[in-house]
Design a protein around this motif. Structure first.
Motif, PDB file in Angstrom:
ATOM      1  N   GLY A  37     -12.078  -4.246   2.132  1.00  0.00           N
ATOM      2  CA  GLY A  37     -11.368  -4.454   0.878  1.00  0.00           C
ATOM      3  C   GLY A  37     -10.498  -3.220   0.858  1.00  0.00           C
ATOM      4  O   GLY A  37      -9.742  -3.088  -0.223  1.00  0.00           O
ATOM      5  N   GLU A  38     -10.324  -2.262   1.964  1.00  0.00           N
ATOM      6  CA  GLU A  38      -9.177  -1.263   1.882  1.00  0.00           C
ATOM      7  C   GLU A  38      -7.877  -1.996   1.614  1.00  0.00           C
ATOM      8  O   GLU A  38      -7.431  -3.124   2.337  1.00  0.00           O
ATOM      9  CB  GLU A  38      -9.351  -0.500   3.101  1.00  0.00           C
ATOM     10  N   GLY A  39      -6.856  -1.286   1.263  1.00  0.00           N
ATOM     11  CA  GLY A  39      -5.595  -1.713   1.269  1.00  0.00           C
ATOM     12  C   GLY A  39      -5.070  -1.666   2.405  1.00  0.00           C
ATOM     13  O   GLY A  39      -5.191  -0.659   3.446  1.00  0.00           O
ATOM     14  N   PRO A  40      -4.021  -2.515   2.811  1.00  0.00           N
ATOM     15  CA  PRO A  40      -3.265  -2.621   3.932  1.00  0.00           C
ATOM     16  C   PRO A  40      -2.702  -1.113   4.428  1.00  0.00           C
ATOM     17  O   PRO A  40      -2.594  -0.885   5.675  1.00  0.00           O
ATOM     18  CB  PRO A  40      -2.195  -3.670   3.740  1.00  0.00           C
ATOM     19  N   ALA A  41      -2.174  -0.623   3.491  1.00  0.00           N
ATOM     20  CA  ALA A  41      -1.494   0.820   3.812  1.00  0.00           C
ATOM     21  C   ALA A  41      -2.402   1.805   4.269  1.00  0.00           C
ATOM     22  O   ALA A  41      -2.137   2.619   5.343  1.00  0.00           O
ATOM     23  CB  ALA A  41      -0.742   1.317   2.568  1.00  0.00           C
ATOM     24  N   ALA A  42      -3.738   1.823   4.035  1.00  0.00           N
ATOM     25  CA  ALA A  42      -4.629   2.580   4.435  1.00  0.00           C
ATOM     26  C   ALA A  42      -5.025   2.326   5.919  1.00  0.00           C
ATOM     27  O   ALA A  42      -5.478   3.186   6.614  1.00  0.00           O
ATOM     28  CB  ALA A  42      -6.083   2.790   3.646  1.00  0.00           C
ATOM     29  N   VAL A  43      -5.051   1.195   6.300  1.00  0.00           N
ATOM     30  CA  VAL A  43      -5.363   0.747   7.798  1.00  0.00           C
ATOM     31  C   VAL A  43      -4.227   0.383   8.682  1.00  0.00           C
ATOM     32  O   VAL A  43      -4.558   0.708   9.867  1.00  0.00           O
ATOM     33  CB  VAL A  43      -6.143  -0.777   7.511  1.00  0.00           C
ATOM     34  N   CYS A  44      -3.193  -0.379   8.091  1.00  0.00           N
ATOM     35  CA  CYS A  44      -2.202  -0.640   8.864  1.00  0.00           C
ATOM     36  C   CYS A  44      -1.085   0.631   9.367  1.00  0.00           C
ATOM     37  O   CYS A  44       0.009   0.735   9.107  1.00  0.00           O
ATOM     38  CB  CYS A  44      -1.514  -1.920   8.624  1.00  0.00           C
ATOM     39  N   ARG A  45      -1.889   1.785   9.662  1.00  0.00           N
ATOM     40  CA  ARG A  45      -0.942   2.965  10.015  1.00  0.00           C
ATOM     41  C   ARG A  45      -0.218   2.677  11.385  1.00  0.00           C
ATOM     42  O   ARG A  45      -0.801   2.067  12.145  1.00  0.00           O
ATOM     43  CB  ARG A  45      -1.907   4.086  10.008  1.00  0.00           C
ATOM     44  N   THR A  46       0.942   3.472  11.631  1.00  0.00           N
ATOM     45  CA  THR A  46       1.885   3.454  12.544  1.00  0.00           C
ATOM     46  C   THR A  46       0.866   4.425  13.672  1.00  0.00           C
ATOM     47  O   THR A  46       0.496   5.524  13.124  1.00  0.00           O
ATOM     48  CB  THR A  46       3.160   4.147  12.434  1.00  0.00           C
ATOM     49  N   ALA A  76       0.412 -10.619  14.069  1.00  0.00           N
ATOM     50  CA  ALA A  76      -0.479  -9.635  14.321  1.00  0.00           C
ATOM     51  C   ALA A  76      -0.248  -8.521  15.153  1.00  0.00           C
ATOM     52  O   ALA A  76      -0.619  -7.361  14.978  1.00  0.00           O
ATOM     53  CB  ALA A  76      -1.627 -10.433  15.249  1.00  0.00           C
ATOM     54  N   GLY A  77       1.056  -8.748  15.822  1.00  0.00           N
ATOM     55  CA  GLY A  77       1.555  -7.550  16.537  1.00  0.00           C
ATOM     56  C   GLY A  77       2.094  -6.522  15.544  1.00  0.00           C
ATOM     57  O   GLY A  77       1.926  -5.266  15.641  1.00  0.00           O
ATOM     58  N   GLY A  78       2.650  -7.144  14.551  1.00  0.00           N
ATOM     59  CA  GLY A  78       3.344  -6.134  13.470  1.00  0.00           C
ATOM     60  C   GLY A  78       2.156  -5.471  12.659  1.00  0.00           C
ATOM     61  O   GLY A  78       2.298  -4.272  12.352  1.00  0.00           O
ATOM     62  N   VAL A 104      11.491  -7.975  12.355  1.00  0.00           N
ATOM     63  CA  VAL A 104      11.774  -7.172  11.238  1.00  0.00           C
ATOM     64  C   VAL A 104      11.002  -7.289   9.881  1.00  0.00           C
ATOM     65  O   VAL A 104      11.211  -8.629   9.296  1.00  0.00           O
ATOM     66  CB  VAL A 104      13.160  -6.695  10.721  1.00  0.00           C
ATOM     67  N   THR A 105      10.103  -6.521   9.340  1.00  0.00           N
ATOM     68  CA  THR A 105       9.393  -6.814   8.018  1.00  0.00           C
ATOM     69  C   THR A 105      10.380  -6.787   6.887  1.00  0.00           C
ATOM     70  O   THR A 105      11.287  -5.723   6.799  1.00  0.00           O
ATOM     71  CB  THR A 105       8.362  -5.937   7.959  1.00  0.00           C
ATOM     72  N   THR A 106      10.169  -7.689   5.998  1.00  0.00           N
ATOM     73  CA  THR A 106      11.094  -7.814   4.811  1.00  0.00           C
ATOM     74  C   THR A 106       9.938  -7.890   3.569  1.00  0.00           C
ATOM     75  O   THR A 106       9.046  -8.347   3.680  1.00  0.00           O
ATOM     76  CB  THR A 106      12.020  -9.042   4.855  1.00  0.00           C
ATOM     77  N   ASP A 107      10.673  -7.608   2.343  1.00  0.00           N
ATOM     78  CA  ASP A 107       9.527  -7.581   1.305  1.00  0.00           C
ATOM     79  C   ASP A 107      10.066  -8.842   0.382  1.00  0.00           C
ATOM     80  O   ASP A 107       9.506  -9.093  -0.769  1.00  0.00           O
ATOM     81  CB  ASP A 107       9.795  -6.259   0.420  1.00  0.00           C
ATOM     82  N   SER A 108      10.773  -9.630   0.953  1.00  0.00           N
ATOM     83  CA  SER A 108      11.178 -10.915   0.089  1.00  0.00           C
ATOM     84  C   SER A 108      11.335 -11.984   1.418  1.00  0.00           C
ATOM     85  O   SER A 108      11.711 -11.562   2.487  1.00  0.00           O
ATOM     86  CB  SER A 108      12.291 -10.712  -0.670  1.00  0.00           C
ATOM     87  N   GLY A 149       1.525  -1.234  12.661  1.00  0.00           N
ATOM     88  CA  GLY A 149       1.907  -0.731  11.573  1.00  0.00           C
ATOM     89  C   GLY A 149       3.512  -1.192  10.851  1.00  0.00           C
ATOM     90  O   GLY A 149       4.207  -0.396  10.067  1.00  0.00           O
ATOM     91  N   ALA A 150       4.080  -2.429  11.359  1.00  0.00           N
ATOM     92  CA  ALA A 150       5.066  -2.782  10.968  1.00  0.00           C
ATOM     93  C   ALA A 150       4.807  -3.631   9.562  1.00  0.00           C
ATOM     94  O   ALA A 150       4.926  -4.969   9.571  1.00  0.00           O
ATOM     95  CB  ALA A 150       5.940  -3.632  11.874  1.00  0.00           C
ATOM     96  N   VAL A 151       4.637  -3.001   8.466  1.00  0.00           N
ATOM     97  CA  VAL A 151       4.366  -3.664   7.168  1.00  0.00           C
ATOM     98  C   VAL A 151       5.236  -3.519   5.938  1.00  0.00           C
ATOM     99  O   VAL A 151       5.005  -3.991   5.100  1.00  0.00           O
ATOM    100  CB  VAL A 151       2.789  -3.271   6.755  1.00  0.00           C
ATOM    101  N   GLU A 152       6.159  -2.483   6.386  1.00  0.00           N
ATOM    102  CA  GLU A 152       7.029  -2.215   5.217  1.00  0.00           C
ATOM    103  C   GLU A 152       8.399  -2.782   5.457  1.00  0.00           C
ATOM    104  O   GLU A 152       8.774  -2.693   6.585  1.00  0.00           O
ATOM    105  CB  GLU A 152       6.991  -0.580   4.846  1.00  0.00           C
ATOM    106  N   ASP A 153       9.143  -2.858   4.305  1.00  0.00           N
ATOM    107  CA  ASP A 153      10.468  -3.448   4.462  1.00  0.00           C
ATOM    108  C   ASP A 153      11.337  -2.680   5.399  1.00  0.00           C
ATOM    109  O   ASP A 153      11.408  -1.475   5.164  1.00  0.00           O
ATOM    110  CB  ASP A 153      11.112  -3.347   3.203  1.00  0.00           C
ATOM    111  N   GLY A 154      11.923  -3.179   6.516  1.00  0.00           N
ATOM    112  CA  GLY A 154      12.678  -2.607   7.438  1.00  0.00           C
ATOM    113  C   GLY A 154      11.895  -2.097   8.749  1.00  0.00           C
ATOM    114  O   GLY A 154      12.570  -1.699   9.810  1.00  0.00           O
TER     115      GLY A 154
END
Length: 489
Positions: free
Chosen positions: A442-451, A239-241, A264-268, A245-250
């Protein structure tokens, strides 16, 4: 308007967040931890519910119009706790918390039964996790174990009171040791190794999904309309991430609350159990994270303030900064007041001041505590590097990040810039509100989870960073020298 509720260890926090992410109101209600025996840490889950009622009552008074406009709510909370319900949905005993170390022998037994556990669950068995707690319960409280119909995590007990549904999200389920992280599903094999089945664990949803609707009884108690959607939410680290906005790899951050995390967020799914790095599912579909988990964060500073008789921690920090010589403190402090997870997996470790002399001042002792926590994060950074994860800079969230002085020491110990974001101290409750918004709109995470906007970038002090290197080496040697002493006690 979206409501975020964080069931922490030291407090329940709640925030009201608007469509433009403006913070309309926030409330915090303190909690206490019971330690009836050495290594034990427990709380009464009913205290969490009462604190939620109080916190939401505060929000309603502070911003009645905004409170009336709430569209949905999200939950975050302390991870790993075991909340045990019987077949009637009643509590069987106090919750066993994340920083409880009683199940250390059961971890060895779980590792014996499941040699490949870390590659499936993302981390080796550690005493604070939920699964070994149930093995301990079966051995030491067998009558209670036989009555267990459902095991919930702390925030999910609050969800149960809100919706009547036994549900958890992927990121919080990750901290039980029962989740097959790669497949984002319960592992029947790991459940069976602790004497449980799927019928005794909650339904799984993604953090961005709706988990249920607010029951009429709970709605009346909280002053909210019945039927409000309740999002899956997240464990406090994830939740802190989401909040930062820590939602993309790295994307990397450190959280400095009661405990500490280097995340650290990872894509796998990238397990590396040998270094006690946690590889867990994130609160977003298709995302995971690697994390070093520290049991002692800002709580070490709170303990120090208490034993020094300092009621005002901010004033204590100001005095310490004013007395700062630009050099490392002469004493060393091992901050392991409640044991340690990464990198030691040692529930027996304890806090130590080393190198005291008659002329050491209170301020120098406080500096040593701040440095001890910073060195723990530096050691966590080394573990992540062993797992192949490197961060050029790191954001900071949580209450400890409010101290620029502490963040200056942290940046120098890590030899990385520390980025502070506007509102970064809001932490997991803000992330929970973001998940509530995604679940509703239903918004995409990228639109909401901004830095969030950058408030400050604290660069390492080159001279201090250089001076810290031999001090950090001594810090690590000190633990190694005492490890056998800790375990003998």
């Amino acid at each position: 308007m979206y409501l975020g509720i964080d069931i922490g260890t030291s407090a329940v926090k709640a925030v009201l967040v608007g469509e433009d992410e403006q913070l309309f109101a926030e409330a915090e209600v303190p909690l206490t931890v019971s330690r009836p025996h050495p290594l034990w840490a427990e709380q009464n889950p009913q205290d969490w519910w009462r604190a939620v009622e109080t916190a939401l009552g505060g929000l309603r008074l502070a911003a009645p119009g905004a409170f009336a406009a709430v569209r949905s709510l999200g939950l975050s909370g302390q991870m790993h706790g075991a909340v045990l319900l019987d077949a009637a949905g009643e509590l069987l005993r106090p919750a066993i918390l994340w920083n409880d170390g009683r199940a250390h022998a059961e971890c060895a037994e779980l590792a014996r039964r499941l040699p490949g556990l870390g590659q499936v669950a993302g981390v080796p068995a550690m005493p604070g996790f939920t699964a070994p707690k149930l093995l301990w319960l079966a051995e030491n409280e067998p009558e209670t174990f036989r009555k267990v119909a459902m095991v919930l995590l702390p925030k999910d007990y609050v969800r149960f009171r809100l919706t009547g549904e036994a549900v958890t999200d992927m990121s919080d389920a990750a901290g039980t040791l029962w989740l097959d992280e790669a497949h984002r599903d319960w592992s029947d094999e790991i459940l069976a190794a602790t004497g449980l089945t799927r019928a005794q664990v909650p339904r799984l949803v993604e953090g961005t999904a709706v988990s249920g609707a607010l029951r009429a009884e709970a709605a009346e108690a909280l002053g909210l309309p019945p039927g409000l959607p309740v999002a899956g939410g997240a464990g406090d680290a994830a939740a802190g991430g989401i909040g930062i906005g820590a939602v993309e790899d790295g994307d990397a951050f450190l959280s400095l609350g009661t405990s500490g995390q280097y995340f650290v967020t990872t894509d796998s799914f990238r397990p590396f159990p040998d270094a006690y790095v946690h590889a867990f599912s994130h609160a977003l579909p298709g995302r995971w994270f690697q994390m070093a988990a520290l049991l002692n964060g800002a709580s070490a500073l709170a303990w120090t303030a208490r034993i020094l008789g300092a009621d005002d921690i901010a004033a204590l920090l100001a005095r310490t900064e004013a007395a700062f010589s630009g050099r490392p403190a002469r004493p060393l402090f091992l901050p392991y007041l409640t044991g340690e997870r990464t990198p030691h997996n040692d529930p027996h470790a304890r806090g130590v001041f080393f190198g005291l002399s008659p002329d050491v001042t209170q301020e120098e002792m406080v500096q040593a505590v701040l440095e001890g926590v910073a060195f723990s994060f530096a050691e966590a950074q080394e573990c992540l590097a062993r797992a192949g994860t490197h961060a050029a800079s790191v954001a900071a969230i949580g209450g400890g990040s409010r101290s620029h002085f502490w963040m200056r020491l942290m940046a120098s110990a890590l030899e990385r810039p520390v980025v502070l974001y506007s509102g970064g101290a809001k932490g997991p409750a803000f992330g929970a509100a973001r998940l509530a918004r995604i679940a509703t709109t239903g918004e995409g995470p990228a639109a909401v989870c901004r830095t969030p906007p950058v408030a400050d970038i604290i660069e390492p002090d080159r001279n201090l960073a250089e001076a810290y290197r031999p001090t950090f080496a001594r810090f690590k040697r000190l633990y190694r020298a005492l490890r056998g002493v800790f375990q003998a006690d």
